[in-house]
Motif scaffolding. Structure first.
Motif, PDB file in Angstrom:
ATOM      1  N   ASN A  19       0.842  -1.190   0.000  1.00 35.43           N
ATOM      2  CA  ASN A  19       0.000   0.000   0.000  1.00 35.43           C
ATOM      3  C   ASN A  19       0.880   1.245   0.000  1.00 35.43           C
ATOM      4  OD1 ASN A  19      -2.300  -1.593   0.114  1.00 35.43           O
ATOM      5  ND2 ASN A  19      -2.191  -1.732   2.337  1.00 35.43           N
ATOM      6  N   TRP A  20       0.790   2.005  -1.084  1.00 34.89           N
ATOM      7  CA  TRP A  20       1.575   3.221  -1.187  1.00 34.89           C
ATOM      8  C   TRP A  20       0.895   4.338  -0.383  1.00 34.89           C
ATOM      9  CZ3 TRP A  20       6.205   3.714  -3.690  1.00 34.89           C
ATOM     10  CH2 TRP A  20       6.594   2.641  -4.463  1.00 34.89           C
ATOM     11  N   THR A  21       1.672   5.109   0.272  1.00 28.23           N
ATOM     12  CA  THR A  21       1.147   6.247   1.042  1.00 28.23           C
ATOM     13  C   THR A  21       1.353   7.511   0.218  1.00 28.23           C
ATOM     14  OG1 THR A  21       3.248   6.463   2.161  1.00 28.23           O
ATOM     15  CG2 THR A  21       1.574   5.126   3.241  1.00 28.23           C
ATOM     16  N   CYS A  22       0.399   7.799  -0.647  1.00 28.55           N
ATOM     17  CA  CYS A  22       0.504   8.985  -1.488  1.00 28.55           C
ATOM     18  C   CYS A  22      -0.231  10.136  -0.814  1.00 28.55           C
ATOM     19  CB  CYS A  22      -0.097   8.724  -2.855  1.00 28.55           C
ATOM     20  SG  CYS A  22       0.772   7.442  -3.766  1.00 28.55           S
ATOM     21  N   PRO A  23       0.363  11.323  -0.744  1.00 28.66           N
ATOM     22  CA  PRO A  23      -0.319  12.455  -0.086  1.00 28.66           C
ATOM     23  C   PRO A  23      -1.435  13.040  -0.933  1.00 28.66           C
ATOM     24  CG  PRO A  23       1.938  13.056  -0.730  1.00 28.66           C
ATOM     25  CD  PRO A  23       1.704  11.649  -1.110  1.00 28.66           C
TER      26      PRO A  23
END
Length: 55
Positions: free
Chosen positions: A51-55
């Motif tokens: 799971n990428w933590t994209c802002p």
């Protein structure tokens, strides 16, 4: 000019090839690996998604 005299160099050349073709190949072919490779299973390994933590 001694460099143009083929007698000693031809003998060295023939003797070195004799060594290369008679002594070295059996030594190389007798090499054994420390561990035999094992076959991989047909199942694909289960991986979890990242799971990428994209802002």
């Amino acid at each position: 000019m001694p460099q143009l005299d083929p007698a000693p160099w031809l003998a060295i050349f023939v003797f070195s090839w004799f060594i290369m073709l008679t002594i070295i190949p059996p030594k190389v072919l007798a090499h054994t690996f420390p561990a035999e490779p094992t076959a991989q299973s047909a199942e694909a390994p289960k991986t979890d998604p990242w799971n990428w933590t994209c802002p």
